[in-house]
Design a protein around this motif. Structure first.
Motif, PDB file in Angstrom:
ATOM      1  N   THR A 105      33.996   8.663  57.360  1.00  0.00           N
ATOM      2  CA  THR A 105      35.061   7.792  56.867  1.00  0.00           C
ATOM      3  C   THR A 105      34.872   7.545  55.376  1.00  0.00           C
ATOM      4  O   THR A 105      33.755   7.250  54.927  1.00  0.00           O
ATOM      5  CB  THR A 105      35.046   6.439  57.611  1.00  0.00           C
ATOM      6  OG1 THR A 105      35.148   6.681  59.015  1.00  0.00           O
ATOM      7  CG2 THR A 105      36.195   5.563  57.157  1.00  0.00           C
ATOM      8  N   PHE A 106      35.971   7.660  54.618  1.00  0.00           N
ATOM      9  CA  PHE A 106      35.945   7.440  53.170  1.00  0.00           C
ATOM     10  C   PHE A 106      36.701   6.165  52.821  1.00  0.00           C
ATOM     11  O   PHE A 106      37.765   5.889  53.387  1.00  0.00           O
ATOM     12  CB  PHE A 106      36.587   8.626  52.438  1.00  0.00           C
ATOM     13  CG  PHE A 106      35.734   9.862  52.423  1.00  0.00           C
ATOM     14  CD1 PHE A 106      34.948  10.158  51.325  1.00  0.00           C
ATOM     15  CD2 PHE A 106      35.703  10.716  53.516  1.00  0.00           C
ATOM     16  CE1 PHE A 106      34.161  11.297  51.306  1.00  0.00           C
ATOM     17  CE2 PHE A 106      34.917  11.850  53.512  1.00  0.00           C
ATOM     18  CZ  PHE A 106      34.138  12.149  52.404  1.00  0.00           C
ATOM     19  N   ILE A 137      32.936   6.493  44.935  1.00  0.00           N
ATOM     20  CA  ILE A 137      33.464   7.011  46.202  1.00  0.00           C
ATOM     21  C   ILE A 137      32.437   6.673  47.275  1.00  0.00           C
ATOM     22  O   ILE A 137      31.300   7.155  47.229  1.00  0.00           O
ATOM     23  CB  ILE A 137      33.694   8.528  46.140  1.00  0.00           C
ATOM     24  CG1 ILE A 137      34.712   8.878  45.053  1.00  0.00           C
ATOM     25  CG2 ILE A 137      34.141   9.062  47.489  1.00  0.00           C
ATOM     26  CD1 ILE A 137      34.842  10.369  44.791  1.00  0.00           C
ATOM     27  N   THR A 138      32.812   5.822  48.200  1.00  0.00           N
ATOM     28  CA  THR A 138      31.908   5.385  49.257  1.00  0.00           C
ATOM     29  C   THR A 138      32.338   6.004  50.577  1.00  0.00           C
ATOM     30  O   THR A 138      33.527   6.010  50.907  1.00  0.00           O
ATOM     31  CB  THR A 138      31.912   3.844  49.377  1.00  0.00           C
ATOM     32  OG1 THR A 138      31.543   3.278  48.111  1.00  0.00           O
ATOM     33  CG2 THR A 138      30.946   3.376  50.444  1.00  0.00           C
ATOM     34  N   PHE A 139      31.370   6.523  51.311  1.00  0.00           N
ATOM     35  CA  PHE A 139      31.707   7.119  52.602  1.00  0.00           C
ATOM     36  C   PHE A 139      30.564   6.926  53.589  1.00  0.00           C
ATOM     37  O   PHE A 139      29.425   6.629  53.221  1.00  0.00           O
ATOM     38  CB  PHE A 139      32.073   8.601  52.462  1.00  0.00           C
ATOM     39  CG  PHE A 139      31.034   9.469  51.809  1.00  0.00           C
ATOM     40  CD1 PHE A 139      30.151  10.221  52.576  1.00  0.00           C
ATOM     41  CD2 PHE A 139      30.954   9.558  50.425  1.00  0.00           C
ATOM     42  CE1 PHE A 139      29.210  11.029  51.977  1.00  0.00           C
ATOM     43  CE2 PHE A 139      30.016  10.368  49.817  1.00  0.00           C
ATOM     44  CZ  PHE A 139      29.135  11.113  50.595  1.00  0.00           C
ATOM     45  N   TYR A 140      30.911   7.099  54.866  1.00  0.00           N
ATOM     46  CA  TYR A 140      29.995   6.833  55.973  1.00  0.00           C
ATOM     47  C   TYR A 140      29.995   8.033  56.907  1.00  0.00           C
ATOM     48  O   TYR A 140      31.058   8.514  57.311  1.00  0.00           O
ATOM     49  CB  TYR A 140      30.420   5.580  56.739  1.00  0.00           C
ATOM     50  CG  TYR A 140      30.659   4.378  55.850  1.00  0.00           C
ATOM     51  CD1 TYR A 140      29.636   3.486  55.597  1.00  0.00           C
ATOM     52  CD2 TYR A 140      31.900   4.165  55.255  1.00  0.00           C
ATOM     53  CE1 TYR A 140      29.850   2.389  54.768  1.00  0.00           C
ATOM     54  CE2 TYR A 140      32.124   3.079  54.428  1.00  0.00           C
ATOM     55  CZ  TYR A 140      31.089   2.192  54.183  1.00  0.00           C
ATOM     56  OH  TYR A 140      31.297   1.109  53.363  1.00  0.00           O
ATOM     57  N   VAL A 141      28.815   8.526  57.265  1.00  0.00           N
ATOM     58  CA  VAL A 141      28.666   9.667  58.168  1.00  0.00           C
ATOM     59  C   VAL A 141      27.910   9.169  59.397  1.00  0.00           C
ATOM     60  O   VAL A 141      26.706   8.928  59.341  1.00  0.00           O
ATOM     61  CB  VAL A 141      27.914  10.823  57.499  1.00  0.00           C
ATOM     62  CG1 VAL A 141      27.863  12.039  58.417  1.00  0.00           C
ATOM     63  CG2 VAL A 141      28.547  11.187  56.156  1.00  0.00           C
ATOM     64  N   ILE A 142      28.622   9.001  60.503  1.00  0.00           N
ATOM     65  CA  ILE A 142      28.064   8.344  61.678  1.00  0.00           C
ATOM     66  C   ILE A 142      27.988   9.327  62.850  1.00  0.00           C
ATOM     67  O   ILE A 142      29.010   9.829  63.316  1.00  0.00           O
ATOM     68  CB  ILE A 142      28.913   7.123  62.097  1.00  0.00           C
ATOM     69  CG1 ILE A 142      29.173   6.214  60.895  1.00  0.00           C
ATOM     70  CG2 ILE A 142      28.241   6.374  63.234  1.00  0.00           C
ATOM     71  CD1 ILE A 142      27.934   5.591  60.301  1.00  0.00           C
ATOM     72  N   PRO A 143      26.781   9.622  63.362  1.00  0.00           N
ATOM     73  CA  PRO A 143      26.669  10.463  64.556  1.00  0.00           C
ATOM     74  C   PRO A 143      26.924   9.639  65.815  1.00  0.00           C
ATOM     75  O   PRO A 143      26.469   8.495  65.932  1.00  0.00           O
ATOM     76  CB  PRO A 143      25.215  10.939  64.506  1.00  0.00           C
ATOM     77  CG  PRO A 143      24.487   9.869  63.776  1.00  0.00           C
ATOM     78  CD  PRO A 143      25.463   9.264  62.807  1.00  0.00           C
TER      79      PRO A 143
END
Length: 766
Positions: free
Chosen positions: A179-180, A236-242
């Motif tokens: 998500t960005f 630019i903030t983003f989230y990488v969630i497994p």
């Protein structure tokens, strides 16, 4: 030198990237974002105008949070004008909390606008950790090809979200949800297959990213077209969630989560014993161990549990957790309590050859990836460890020495008795009186002691020793467990068990000192093979027998001198194998390398038998080596090359060593305890000390040391020991009470008049 890797970890998620913060496709170092033994991000590449940025510095020293300072390479604008390098600051701030959280910041230091095109390429192969390590999948015992993997689905791309998806053979859906907070200009799906060159090199010294063997999974290229105004920040903030099987993780804001993590580390350090000395560098290394240990801790319903190491062994391991817990009781006994509870909960219940399981046996390893859940490997859990069960018993007895917790004793006693039954019923395979191993699982480990690589038990002619193998250190562990439990059970009114254990320990020690002794080497064999022949390799394993106390006192000096000879002691530490043995290789995993945890146990054993000077030499070697690794972090192992003071040599890095790794993090902490010669006896309100400090250390102070139900402060110099105990529950005695069997004299026990090697005249402080 090995490629610099940046490692971030928190609970069950960890990221391993290169020094630029990227995960290039087809890397051979196991880079990626992992969760539950699955790689949820295998491609993570960032470019600016199609080129990699230039690294200025990068750090993941805090383990959960990393910071990378980069700048632009030379940039050519559409009008042909050249933007000089170092015109734009590029920062990547990131941390792990349920996944990867990253903020990409840019700042234009020029006085005019600069248009840039940022690109992120994200993809996931969803490989099981065992695949990443090189294991082939099997179906019905046959190595398989790609169709025996699950299906990587086409990524789903939204306005500010990306979903990478995989359906495993186990029927479980695994997703990487990205998500960005800043919408990208455009996105394109790159189908799987051989990749094009993605990163054009900014200079001739930078290698382009290309594929040499592995096909690229489907991935997504995101493009951000920006015009950087002079002296104005962009982020630019983003989230990488497994996620696994539809998990819905909660997520707060970037800054709020970062603050929460910082506070959790502060709380962890506050909850631990404060170990302080007059040597700032030694303190830094001990503190490094405390921080690294926190990064490796998982929280289960049973409490804290240290996973073994990143990247290859970020999972529950019985042996590793037990030794780490023993090393760190002086720091925080909650780790040991959580470890005992977790392992007792997963104790073997049946005879199962696929898992090398028997009733009462303590597990070797648990995995939760697709290959385990689908049955392609036996790790659900796998029990192929011959030493985890006696180490479980040793830790239980040691925890009782520290805490004297009646409720915990009663809770764990059934598991302890089952483990003792396993030693008697299953541990001795052929009735010769020794605990030994033979692998039953077709996907099990050939060797099941701590040196568990396939070639770690070799005869002088180069042939592999055939099982069942009775490893030398394992007999020491069994003896030590029996001695400790005999004392504990006697104190707790379990007289029948205590008597039985006394007899067993006496018999084992007498037999061991005959069968394992190598007269020609004046040393003990590495083990006995299936034909009961001694394996005559001179190894560090025997040093563990000093720690356990099974070695005859008259032979202890011979053992210590041999361990300190040049073929074993490199100057940086004691090697796993003598450099005179035919299969010695200082760059091997177990046949000539140096392991900090191994040395920490050996130093403690030397101290136990009264060889304080030699123990301090070992401690100094490991300390000097640790100074030369990044962050002063001791790795899992390093190469066993001889230290050369003439040419100011450095310890050789082992290319695929785990770092951080649990029992390496516990190494410096345990060495501090060894320097103090500290042994607790909470049941009797005593704390035994025999401090012998090296020249570079004149003081060790322990604040908030947990003993029994309270905490004490201990201030130690060579001339004075002060105990601060507000409840007045404990008494310090200088020297060691002997660990002896009731009624046993001479070599195995006895009185101070008999010259017991563990006894150095205990006396109360005036």
């Amino acid at each position: 030198m090995a490629m610099e890797k940046l490692v971030l970890a928190e609970d069950q998620v960890f990221l391993v990237s290169d020094e630029l913060g990227d995960v290039p496709h087809n890397n051979t170092q196991g880079l990626g974002l992992y969760y539950l033994d699955t790689r949820f991000l295998s491609i993570f590449e960032f470019t600016i105008n199609g080129a990699q940025p230039i690294l200025l510095n990068s750090s993941s020293e805090q383990n959960f949070m990393g910071n990378l300072q980069l700048t632009n390479p030379p940039l050519t604008q559409e009008n042909g004008e050249l933007i000089n390098p170092q015109s734009i600051s590029v920062r990547r701030n990131r941390f792990i909390d349920g996944g990867l959280q990253e903020r990409l910041g840019l700042f234009n230091y020029k006085s005019f606008p600069i248009p840039v095109e940022l690109s992120l390429i994200l993809g996931a192969d969803f490989k099981d950790m065992f695949e990443v390590r090189g294991m082939k999948r099997e179906v019905g015992g046959t190595p398989t090809v790609e169709e025996h993997r699950g299906q990587i689905l086409t990524p789903i791309v939204g306005d500010s979200t990306i979903s990478l998806r995989y359906i495993g053979l186990d029927g479980i859906e695994r997703r990487t949800e990205i998500t960005f907070e800043y919408s990208y200009t455009r996105a394109e799906i790159l189908p799987g297959g051989e990749p094009e060159v993605i990163c054009a090199p900014p200079s001739a010294s930078t290698t382009a990213t290309v594929s040499t063997s592995e096909p690229r999974p489907p991935c997504v290229r995101l493009v951000f077209q920006l015009v950087l105004q002079p002296h104005k920040p962009y982020a630019i903030t983003f989230y990488v969630i497994p996620t696994v099987a539809g998990e819905q993780p909660k997520r707060a804001s970037f800054d709020a989560e970062a603050k929460e993590l910082r506070e959790s580390y502060e709380q962890w350090l506050t909850s631990c014993t404060q170990i302080r000395t007059d040597n700032e560098i030694f303190d830094r290394m001990v503190n490094r161990g405390e921080i690294d240990l926190r990064a490796l801790l998982n929280t289960f319903p049973t409490g804290l549990f240290p996973t073994a190491g990143i990247p290859w062994f970020a999972a529950p391991f019985g042996r590793d957790a037990l030794i780490t817990s023993l090393q760190t009781l002086i720091l925080n006994p909650d780790i040991a309590v959580g470890t005992l509870r977790f392992l007792s909960q997963h104790q073997g219940k049946e005879v199962n050859e696929w898992r090398d399981e028997q009733p009462g046996k303590i597990l070797h390893e648990i995995r939760r990836g697709e290959m385990a859940t689908y049955g392609q490997i036996p790790h659900i859990p796998y029990y192929g460890s011959i030493d985890a069960t006696p180490l479980f018993l040793i830790l239980f007895a040691e925890v009782m020495d520290w805490l004297d917790d009646t409720d915990l004793y009663s809770e764990l006693l059934p598991a302890v008795k089952k483990a003792l039954d396993w030693i008697d019923s299953y541990g001795d395979l052929d009735g010769d009186g020794y605990v030994e191993y033979r692998t039953l699982s077709r996907r099990g480990l050939r060797n099941q002691a701590w040196k568990d690589s396939w070639d770690s038990y070799v005869l002088p002619d180069g042939s592999l020793a055939e099982p069942p193998i009775a490893a030398v250190e394992v007999q020491g562990y069994v003896y030590d467990a029996e001695v400790r439990l005999a004392t504990l059970f006697g104190r707790r009114g379990e007289g029948e068990w205590a008597d039985r254990l006394i007899t067993a320990a006496q018999r084992l020690k007498a037999k061991f000192n005959v069968d394992f002794w190598l007269e020609e080497e004046q040393f003990y064999a590495q083990g006995l093979d299936g034909l009961k022949r001694p394996i005559p390799a001179v190894t560090s394993n025997v040093g563990h027998c000093l720690w356990s106390g099974i070695i005859e006192p008259g032979r202890a000096r011979l053992v210590v001198e041999r361990l300190m000879a040049e073929d074993m002691f490199s100057g940086w530490g004691i090697r796993t194998l003598s450099s005179h043995y035919p299969n010695f290789n200082p760059m091997s995993y177990h046949n000539g390398s140096i392991w900090p945890h191994d040395n920490s146990l050996i130093a403690a054993g030397m101290k136990r038998y009264g060889f304080d000077g030699e123990a301090n030499q070992v401690i100094n070697g490991i300390f000097q080596a640790g100074l030369r690794f990044r962050y002063n972090r001791l790795p899992e192992l390093f190469c066993g090359f001889q230290r050369d003071l003439r040419y100011f040599s450095m310890p050789g890095e082992y290319p695929i060593s785990c770092s951080p790794q649990a029992w390496a993090t516990g190494g410096m902490i345990f060495l501090a305890q060894t320097l103090l010669g500290l042994r607790p006896d909470a049941a009797n309100g005593r704390l035994y000390l025999r401090p012998t400090l090296p020249q570079w250390l004149a003081r060790i102070d322990l604040y908030n040391l947990r003993l029994g139900e309270g905490k004490v402060n201990l201030l130690v110099t060579p001339a004075q020991v002060n105990l601060e105990d507000k409840q007045n529950r404990f008494q310090v005695l200088l020297g060691h009470e002997p660990l002896r069997l009731e009624g046993e004299q001479g070599s195995a026990g006895g009185s101070p008049e008999g010259g017991h090697p563990f006894w150095v005249g205990p006396r109360a402080l005036p």
